[in-house]
Scaffold this motif. Structure first.
Motif, PDB file in Angstrom:
ATOM      1  N   ARG C 202      -0.447 -31.383   3.941  1.00 22.45           N
ATOM      2  CA  ARG C 202      -1.311 -32.753   4.442  1.00 22.45           C
ATOM      3  C   ARG C 202      -2.822 -32.199   4.192  1.00 22.45           C
ATOM      4  O   ARG C 202      -3.472 -33.054   3.531  1.00 22.45           O
ATOM      5  N   GLU C 203      -3.272 -31.213   4.605  1.00 16.97           N
ATOM      6  CA  GLU C 203      -4.687 -31.122   4.505  1.00 16.97           C
ATOM      7  C   GLU C 203      -4.989 -30.725   3.040  1.00 16.97           C
ATOM      8  O   GLU C 203      -6.121 -31.090   2.624  1.00 16.97           O
ATOM      9  N   GLU C 204      -3.996 -30.069   2.227  1.00  9.33           N
ATOM     10  CA  GLU C 204      -4.280 -29.658   0.752  1.00  9.33           C
ATOM     11  C   GLU C 204      -4.136 -30.807   0.101  1.00  9.33           C
ATOM     12  O   GLU C 204      -5.051 -31.078  -0.749  1.00  9.33           O
ATOM     13  N   TYR C 205      -3.111 -31.737   0.333  1.00 12.07           N
ATOM     14  CA  TYR C 205      -2.920 -32.786  -0.652  1.00 12.07           C
ATOM     15  C   TYR C 205      -3.314 -34.262  -0.217  1.00 12.07           C
ATOM     16  O   TYR C 205      -3.025 -35.119  -0.856  1.00 12.07           O
ATOM     17  N   GLY C 206      -3.349 -34.274   1.139  1.00  9.31           N
ATOM     18  CA  GLY C 206      -3.401 -35.684   1.696  1.00  9.31           C
ATOM     19  C   GLY C 206      -2.164 -36.096   2.097  1.00  9.31           C
ATOM     20  O   GLY C 206      -1.072 -35.549   1.721  1.00  9.31           O
ATOM     21  N   PRO C 207      -1.784 -37.232   2.726  1.00 11.56           N
ATOM     22  CA  PRO C 207      -0.826 -37.755   3.153  1.00 11.56           C
ATOM     23  C   PRO C 207       0.222 -38.219   2.137  1.00 11.56           C
ATOM     24  O   PRO C 207      -0.406 -38.594   1.092  1.00 11.56           O
ATOM     25  N   TRP C 208       1.473 -37.964   2.053  1.00 10.20           N
ATOM     26  CA  TRP C 208       2.298 -38.592   1.017  1.00 10.20           C
ATOM     27  C   TRP C 208       3.623 -39.404   1.818  1.00 10.20           C
ATOM     28  O   TRP C 208       3.685 -39.250   2.981  1.00 10.20           O
ATOM     29  N   SER C 209       4.434 -39.998   1.200  1.00 11.17           N
ATOM     30  CA  SER C 209       5.576 -40.869   1.605  1.00 11.17           C
ATOM     31  C   SER C 209       6.606 -40.108   1.787  1.00 11.17           C
ATOM     32  O   SER C 209       7.331 -39.568   0.699  1.00 11.17           O
ATOM     33  N   ASN C 270       7.400 -35.679  14.121  1.00 13.33           N
ATOM     34  CA  ASN C 270       5.969 -35.816  13.604  1.00 13.33           C
ATOM     35  C   ASN C 270       4.756 -35.080  14.690  1.00 13.33           C
ATOM     36  O   ASN C 270       3.751 -35.437  14.798  1.00 13.33           O
ATOM     37  N   LEU C 271       5.399 -33.911  15.097  1.00  8.17           N
ATOM     38  CA  LEU C 271       4.540 -32.982  15.818  1.00  8.17           C
ATOM     39  C   LEU C 271       3.453 -32.684  15.005  1.00  8.17           C
ATOM     40  O   LEU C 271       3.582 -32.728  13.814  1.00  8.17           O
ATOM     41  N   ARG C 272       2.678 -31.915  15.678  1.00  4.88           N
ATOM     42  CA  ARG C 272       1.333 -31.147  14.880  1.00  4.88           C
ATOM     43  C   ARG C 272       1.725 -30.105  15.534  1.00  4.88           C
ATOM     44  O   ARG C 272       1.507 -29.595  16.593  1.00  4.88           O
ATOM     45  N   LEU C 273       1.818 -28.813  14.723  1.00  2.00           N
ATOM     46  CA  LEU C 273       2.514 -27.548  15.091  1.00  2.00           C
ATOM     47  C   LEU C 273       1.599 -26.428  14.719  1.00  2.00           C
ATOM     48  O   LEU C 273       1.807 -25.201  15.171  1.00  2.00           O
ATOM     49  N   ASP C 274       0.576 -26.842  13.754  1.00  2.00           N
ATOM     50  CA  ASP C 274      -0.411 -25.758  13.317  1.00  2.00           C
ATOM     51  C   ASP C 274      -1.116 -25.129  14.269  1.00  2.00           C
ATOM     52  O   ASP C 274      -1.209 -23.820  14.287  1.00  2.00           O
ATOM     53  N   ARG C 275      -1.889 -25.980  15.052  1.00  2.00           N
ATOM     54  CA  ARG C 275      -2.617 -25.351  16.157  1.00  2.00           C
ATOM     55  C   ARG C 275      -1.733 -24.325  17.155  1.00  2.00           C
ATOM     56  O   ARG C 275      -2.175 -23.424  17.544  1.00  2.00           O
ATOM     57  N   LEU C 276      -0.554 -24.739  17.456  1.00  2.00           N
ATOM     58  CA  LEU C 276       0.379 -24.015  18.320  1.00  2.00           C
ATOM     59  C   LEU C 276       0.668 -22.620  17.585  1.00  2.00           C
ATOM     60  O   LEU C 276       0.648 -21.619  18.075  1.00  2.00           O
ATOM     61  N   ALA C 277       1.051 -22.815  16.342  1.00  2.00           N
ATOM     62  CA  ALA C 277       1.383 -21.452  15.508  1.00  2.00           C
ATOM     63  C   ALA C 277      -0.037 -20.478  15.430  1.00  2.00           C
ATOM     64  O   ALA C 277       0.589 -19.332  15.774  1.00  2.00           O
ATOM     65  N   GLU C 278      -1.010 -21.076  15.195  1.00  2.00           N
ATOM     66  CA  GLU C 278      -2.199 -20.149  15.356  1.00  2.00           C
ATOM     67  C   GLU C 278      -2.179 -19.515  16.800  1.00  2.00           C
ATOM     68  O   GLU C 278      -2.473 -18.440  16.663  1.00  2.00           O
ATOM     69  N   ALA C 279      -2.032 -20.211  17.846  1.00  2.00           N
ATOM     70  CA  ALA C 279      -2.271 -19.783  19.076  1.00  2.00           C
ATOM     71  C   ALA C 279      -1.065 -18.562  19.412  1.00  2.00           C
ATOM     72  O   ALA C 279      -1.228 -17.722  20.038  1.00  2.00           O
ATOM     73  N   CYS C 280       0.139 -18.856  18.967  1.00  2.00           N
ATOM     74  CA  CYS C 280       1.073 -18.134  18.958  1.00  2.00           C
ATOM     75  C   CYS C 280       0.955 -16.830  18.470  1.00  2.00           C
ATOM     76  O   CYS C 280       1.217 -15.588  18.805  1.00  2.00           O
TER      77      CYS C 280
END
Lengths: 311, 311, 311, 311
Positions: C202-209, C270-280
């Motif tokens: 989403r960060e790259e392309y924006g939101p999609w359906s 619809n969690l946000r897991l990128d920040r957690l992945a980074e921390a892990c």
């Protein structure tokens, strides 16, 4: 209440006044059918001065004993931050939300708002009103507006008082004496508005709980009278029913149950009629053009409204 | 757009047509002052057949390119659980909520909806519109309803097309040729409805994004014409302005900015005019009684409405 | 999809993994029963650095292709009018509202959110979920919070990509290879979080359906694996199911249908897991204490949540 | 109130305890800075049994004297109409909405919720809180959750009563005697929860109006104590302040004004602490891991929450 008013008697009245099938098996308009084009045109011809009077209360956003579930009015953008980013355009906006049934908002009840024995007007099943909306009997039958002759019967004025005490039953005699006093006669296709002085009493004492303290309304004997007179819509500054309920088992709100379900008569609840009464008294005319324009909400059980009388 | 349409020219028009002070320093009604009792009574006299036609779209609860912020319609109690605990009374209810501005809901703009240079109609400051509601210029100036003669100018019909393409500017000449074709003349106190065929186009292609694809609307040259004709209210099946914006710097929506702020003319946006056009064509009459009954929402920037034409 | 994935095969899986009756006929907690006090205490002991990471997205108030029904956040009182009348007290407030299901809001699904053949987890009838609220299977079974060991399986990281393309099916092999790569093993009572890289895309392309373009999710073969591993709760940055649907007739969202209904496994969508992945990744640990605290909404089908990982 | 508690004295206290600038000019976290990773990890180590206890009340959808603006919980789709058109997928959903401030909803106050002399914590201007949301001091500073050691001081239990009468002021001595009785000491970075027995009283007498009847809360002398002990967050089953207000001019709610604005201490209002007190008494431990997970609502003045204690 007299002991004569039994469950059985109410049931008999309900059956006797029933308009089911009268306008076809698929009909969802009910007594709105009585407002023909001719009737509507006739109503327009009652206009003399062109004075317009709203019969709605202000949207009830303030909690009170009569308003336990306040409406929502919230600004989305005010003058402190009105510039739309990107273009130099200054704008404001807001949100309005309301659970309009109850005792505080001026609203119209759709025919699907009440059932008797699981059936609504014209025999449609309660199952037609789903968690996702009403498939039958919704307010959309009035989507093109309700425009007819309105007649205001100001009962306390006829009696020489400022208001009827909560719990008072208005009888047929009261209605007819008010007709006589006001020199008007309710007839076929009319929108009947019955004033009880609720606004005057609230101005004096502040709001009260209709459930606990009560409201003046029509005695169930008036149901047959509404049928005889072929009223199209019934409205009140109360909720047309007497509160606290007369206590006839299974007939908690007999006017709601018989008007909406048996007669197919839409109800206007919690109107504000004091300003209209004053205008009528001033002009000496108690009949006028009356317009109700429900929001076009698909599958809704009614709508908040601002009914307009034109004198 | 022609290069003639500069910021300065718009500013000049804005200043020339300004009605500020015309009805007093404290006035908040703006051009509604043009709808006198006499005008209203005259409008009632235009009624012939008594046919009523709604000019509202269904409340836009379904998301679409033109409806990014859908309205809310939610059932509170349906037929599956309609029995009020304690009494044998069967009832249903629902909630309606809407952020009515935008491109999907039929609504009226209050005069406080737009500012130019931080000022609204009659020079009131944007600071009067607070996060808690509008102290000035709210829709409550129309609380008794707006009832006047409505005139529909169906521009695509005059041009022999089904709709005007998005982005089309309607000129004074277009308006006057439509008047001639329909044998009607817009005059003082009228509610002018300008049809662009938006409904027909949507029926054909489905909804589109007004911001990206556009809407037909009035060329800014029409502003002076609206003033000359003394229009009281302006409505459209679009939003009266041309979209995408003509791009005059600081004048993103010149009709909104000049009508609401300079003229004090209320706007009706996103009407549905195809049914009315059909009824007018059928009856050969393009003027009618027209009623707009905004909800009485204190300090609101407008209201969802269901305007009713009576022919 | 392979032709092997038939309606009958899904039905067989559904029946085989069913936890109905496992924790009693009246049980409404489902696999939350696997989170014992001991398990919860053990989860607390995984905390090392005390770093906390939210796994929620911002409340989705902006319309977008993935957010057709935006949440509402509206100010009730801002700094421009903060003085409470009567006392010299300056305050602000707001309103938050959300229809949290869908593809945009981080939320938990209650067990009553989905039925198969009219039945929810443990065999309760769909009739228990009324227009007035859910009598069975509501989110209130999690009213004291869900606190257990969380395990994040970051599938794209294992594969050396930034995200899985929409429509990608994650297989058992994918899960186990990710376990191996991350040196972690999902076990009884764990909250399993499966990352698909949705945020990065989403960060790259924006939101999609998600309905049209799709989302990566678990292949239905994983259902038996979830049962074998005795997962208590399943979450994802998508919705755990593959979209567009694999198209097995009657099994539009097999993970939702089998997890919620058969297994009694609550879902976090619809969690946000990128920040957690980074921390892990930073800490080299992919298991952590994980807390989900649903709002205590009686009879609700779920809740918006802000799940917190503590590393 | 003693006459010693003057406007001037409150002002002096306010100035003495001020944390403005302590964590930098741009800081918006306030006393949350006291919850270091180490503190958080230490809190996790207090977990013994793994029992979880919610400290939230049920979302207050029912109107009552303490709940004049009820929260909204509305079903969007129930079991009576759960089939998604087009695919054979059965689902339900609902909407939750709440104006969470006030006296009925368990919520957290963001630092921007209160101003003193037009300024919020760290000297940011009230102008930062706009009709479109809070640019400074919003709840987003706690977006990653607040996880620390919680300490419950159950004042009525220490006094051998079921509840403190509405209007009771809790003194420093009360707090310290409760510490002694419970063998616990509030320290740096702790989340302090002060029980007043509100739930027990409500169970006995039903809900009452906090504005009229009152609530027990902290005497303003406790403000310096909160600073000395370096409390990170303060919560209560009331609203921390004594109601009716002690009546110090300009200091209507001195705890709110000093905690939020001077100290930068977030407040948790209307918690439910009776279940936690019981669990603490049972286990003999009054300190525990405590997690508050506000919804990630951008620019919000707080959030409804369901804080979870893990014992």
């Amino acid at each position: 209440m007299s002991d004569d008013w039994t469950t059985e008697r109410m049931r008999r009245i309900f059956d006797e006044v029933k308009n089911w099938g009268r306008w076809g098996e698929e009909d969802e308009m009910g007594a709105l059918n009585l407002i023909t084009g001719e009737k509507c045109a006739e109503a327009a011809r009652t206009v003399v001065s062109g004075e317009t009077v709203s019969c709605a209360r202000e949207l009830a956003v303030v909690p009170s004993p009569e308003n336990p579930n306040p409406a929502l009015h919230m600004m989305l953008r005010a003058g402190d931050d009105c510039l739309v980013p990107g273009v130099n355009f200054e704008t404001t906006g807001d949100f309005v939300g309301v659970a309009f049934h109850g005792m505080a908002t001026s609203h119209i009840d759709a025919l699907c708002h009440v059932f008797v024995d699981g059936l609504m007007y014209n025999g449609f099943s309660k199952g037609e009103v789903k968690s996702t909306g009403a498939r039958r009997g919704s307010i959309m039958c009035a989507r093109d507006g309700i425009v007819s002759r309105g007649v205001l019967l100001d009962v306390p004025r006829m009696q020489g008082v400022s208001w009827l005490e909560p719990g008072t039953s208005i009888t047929i005699e009261d209605l007819e004496r008010t007709e006589a006093a006001q020199d008007v006669r309710v007839g076929e296709g009319d929108i009947l508005l019955v004033g009880t002085g609720r606004d005057a009493r609230r101005e004096e004492y502040g709001p009260w709980s209709p459930g606990e303290v009560g409201l003046a309304g029509l005695h169930p004997e008036c149901i047959a009278w509404l049928r005889d007179r072929e009223v199209a819509v019934l409205g009140s500054d109360g909720v047309s029913d007497v509160l606290p309920s007369m206590g006839i088992p299974d007939w908690f709100m007999p006017i709601h149950q018989c008007a909406l379900v048996a007669l197919g008569v839409h109800l206007l609840d919690n109107l504000r009629l004091d300003r209209l009464a004053e205008a009528c008294a001033r002009s000496g005319r108690w009949a006028f053009q009356f317009t109700v324009a429900p929001l076009r909400v698909n599958m809704a059980t009614g709508s908040p409204v601002n009914p307009i009388a034109v004198l």
